[in-house]
Motif scaffolding. Structure first.
Motif, mmCIF file in Angstrom:
data_model
loop_
_atom_site.group_PDB
_atom_site.id
_atom_site.type_symbol
_atom_site.label_atom_id
_atom_site.label_comp_id
_atom_site.label_asym_id
_atom_site.label_seq_id
_atom_site.Cartn_x
_atom_site.Cartn_y
_atom_site.Cartn_z
ATOM 1 N N LEU A 1 9.300 6.896 0.690
ATOM 2 C CA LEU A 1 9.724 6.968 -0.606
ATOM 3 C C LEU A 1 10.140 8.211 -1.056
ATOM 4 O O LEU A 1 10.557 8.557 -2.013
ATOM 5 N N GLY A 2 9.516 9.251 -0.152
ATOM 6 C CA GLY A 2 9.657 10.681 -0.540
ATOM 7 C C GLY A 2 9.112 11.461 0.587
ATOM 8 O O GLY A 2 8.382 11.213 1.327
ATOM 9 N N VAL B 1 5.579 10.459 1.226
ATOM 10 C CA VAL B 1 5.036 8.943 0.573
ATOM 11 C C VAL B 1 5.767 8.049 1.445
ATOM 12 O O VAL B 1 6.842 7.699 1.421
ATOM 13 N N VAL B 2 4.860 7.162 2.128
ATOM 14 C CA VAL B 2 5.218 5.905 2.817
ATOM 15 C C VAL B 2 4.629 4.707 1.971
ATOM 16 O O VAL B 2 3.503 4.549 1.550
ATOM 17 N N ASP C 1 2.323 12.619 -9.776
ATOM 18 C CA ASP C 1 2.910 12.119 -11.072
ATOM 19 C C ASP C 1 4.087 11.139 -10.574
ATOM 20 O O ASP C 1 4.255 10.067 -10.985
ATOM 21 N N GLU C 2 4.907 11.762 -9.692
ATOM 22 C CA GLU C 2 6.334 11.069 -9.443
ATOM 23 C C GLU C 2 5.886 9.670 -8.621
ATOM 24 O O GLU C 2 6.595 8.516 -8.816
ATOM 25 N N HIS C 3 4.946 9.660 -7.740
ATOM 26 C CA HIS C 3 4.716 8.594 -6.809
ATOM 27 C C HIS C 3 3.684 7.771 -7.040
ATOM 28 O O HIS C 3 3.731 6.669 -6.378
ATOM 29 N N ARG C 4 2.672 7.967 -7.764
ATOM 30 C CA ARG C 4 1.398 7.262 -8.041
ATOM 31 C C ARG C 4 0.961 6.738 -6.853
ATOM 32 O O ARG C 4 0.942 5.415 -6.944
ATOM 33 N N MET D 1 1.018 -1.327 -0.039
ATOM 34 C CA MET D 1 0.037 0.054 0.082
ATOM 35 C C MET D 1 0.970 1.326 0.130
ATOM 36 O O MET D 1 1.852 1.340 0.945
ATOM 37 N N ARG D 2 0.587 2.150 -1.177
ATOM 38 C CA ARG D 2 1.499 3.224 -1.039
ATOM 39 C C ARG D 2 0.839 4.535 -0.966
ATOM 40 O O ARG D 2 -0.392 4.575 -1.327
ATOM 41 N N VAL D 3 0.998 5.237 0.190
ATOM 42 C CA VAL D 3 0.278 6.513 0.591
ATOM 43 C C VAL D 3 0.942 7.961 0.503
ATOM 44 O O VAL D 3 2.008 7.921 0.954
ATOM 45 N N LEU D 4 0.245 8.742 0.111
ATOM 46 C CA LEU D 4 0.736 10.041 -0.101
ATOM 47 C C LEU D 4 -0.150 10.937 0.972
ATOM 48 O O LEU D 4 -0.989 10.899 1.282
ATOM 49 N N GLY D 5 0.833 11.110 2.069
ATOM 50 C CA GLY D 5 0.216 11.893 3.304
ATOM 51 C C GLY D 5 0.281 13.533 3.046
ATOM 52 O O GLY D 5 1.519 13.894 2.553
ATOM 53 N N VAL D 6 -0.374 14.327 3.248
ATOM 54 C CA VAL D 6 -0.590 15.758 2.927
ATOM 55 C C VAL D 6 -0.881 16.375 4.367
ATOM 56 O O VAL D 6 -2.176 16.288 4.785
ATOM 57 N N ASP D 7 0.085 17.254 4.845
ATOM 58 C CA ASP D 7 -0.241 18.154 6.078
ATOM 59 C C ASP D 7 -0.610 19.362 5.470
ATOM 60 O O ASP D 7 0.293 20.303 5.066
ATOM 61 N N PRO D 8 -1.800 19.749 5.207
ATOM 62 C CA PRO D 8 -2.114 20.918 4.335
ATOM 63 C C PRO D 8 -1.745 22.458 4.939
ATOM 64 O O PRO D 8 -1.789 22.357 6.054
ATOM 65 N N GLY D 9 -1.483 23.352 4.166
ATOM 66 C CA GLY D 9 -1.202 24.741 4.403
ATOM 67 C C GLY D 9 -0.649 25.529 3.071
ATOM 68 O O GLY D 9 -0.397 24.809 2.188
#
Lengths: 179, 179
Positions: free
Chosen positions: A29-30, A17-18, A58-61, A1-9
């Motif tokens: 991953l980044g 990305v984990v 785009d980079e991490h999908r 499972m690949r997840v992009l976490g976003v702490d918005p601001g």
């Protein structure tokens, strides 16, 4: 499972990305921060956040995007920008058909430290340990974004089981009615 | 000057297009509401708002987009959705290079009725009169979007004169320094 976490601001939007599954070592991953100039027009700042998020997608999908749920109890001026930056992140994910999950700050803290009242340093220390990094990611927004992604990976199985149970319940209810 | 006014909201996002210049009769080119289902996922609601706004921009090609400035004094739950819908509208405009102006609800009321404390009915009545419509646009969000567009057309000359004065001032300051 690949997840992009976003702490918005608007000033600093943390992104991380984990990859991994619950119960197994996780991999970073980044990690980074999307910044926009405080003196720019609000609409241009939102556009810059969109362009930044799009690059990360785009980079991490990623298969999931986990965004911090924004509350408006706190600083009134800041919270509007945070809500608007989170809207842009959610929109970018929805356009690509990527499911979006919202987690509260205390859910995230509890997931990675065991307590919903942990401070920034504690979250940073646990993120460093869980992802086997050499040092805590800086700034704190970047570490928070990774914590969100970790939280999502660990909470997801429970949520999926709950959704499955609800789905089964619905099927039984239908059968009961038609019988 | 052709302006798209946006009264932001997730359940009902009012949109209205007005053409004209200050001091001359104005023309309504279109009015409507972008709706999203209350039970849908937040990210999908934001996507539906984006698709709706894009359609209005495609059809009417406005030169300006005027969006209601959101404050968080009021209902905490509603205001977050309003802030997020307004972010989507601003983003759509910024992507096309269309300037975005924010006007407060009292600026809009004062512009069309003469008082910042006017009620919905009064705003609706003045919008009907100023655009020479047969009846007040329904729902109120649609009328408010038209009022925003009218407010922008009427306030813009003053803002432009101010910007021109600032620009002239900057030129003089530079000349003074180089002399």
């Amino acid at each position: 499972m690949r997840v992009l976490g976003v702490d918005p601001g608007l000033t600093r939007c943390g992104v991380g990305v984990v990859e991994g599954v619950a119960g197994r070592p996780l991999t970073m991953l980044g990690v980074g921060v999307v910044r926009t100039p405080a003196d720019a027009d609000l609409s241009h700042r939102l556009l810059a956040v969109e362009q930044g998020i799009e690059q990360w997608l785009d980079e991490h999908r990623p298969e999931f995007v986990a965004v911090e749920r924004v509350f408006s109890q706190h600083n009134v001026r800041t919270v509007m920008g945070t809500a608007q930056a989170s809207a842009v992140a959610m929109l970018c994910a929805a356009r690509r058909g990527i499911p979006v999950a919202l987690h509260t700050p205390s859910e995230v803290k509890a997931a990675v430290t065991g307590t919903g009242r942990a401070d920034k340093a504690q979250v940073g220390a646990m993120v460093t340990r869980l992802l086997r990094l050499a040092a805590p990611p800086k700034p704190a927004d970047a570490a928070d974004a990774l914590a969100l992604a970790i939280c999502h990976i660990w909470r997801a199985p429970a949520q999926n089981r709950l959704q499955q149970a609800v789905a089964r319940q619905a099927v039984h209810a239908t059968k009961g009615r038609t019988a």
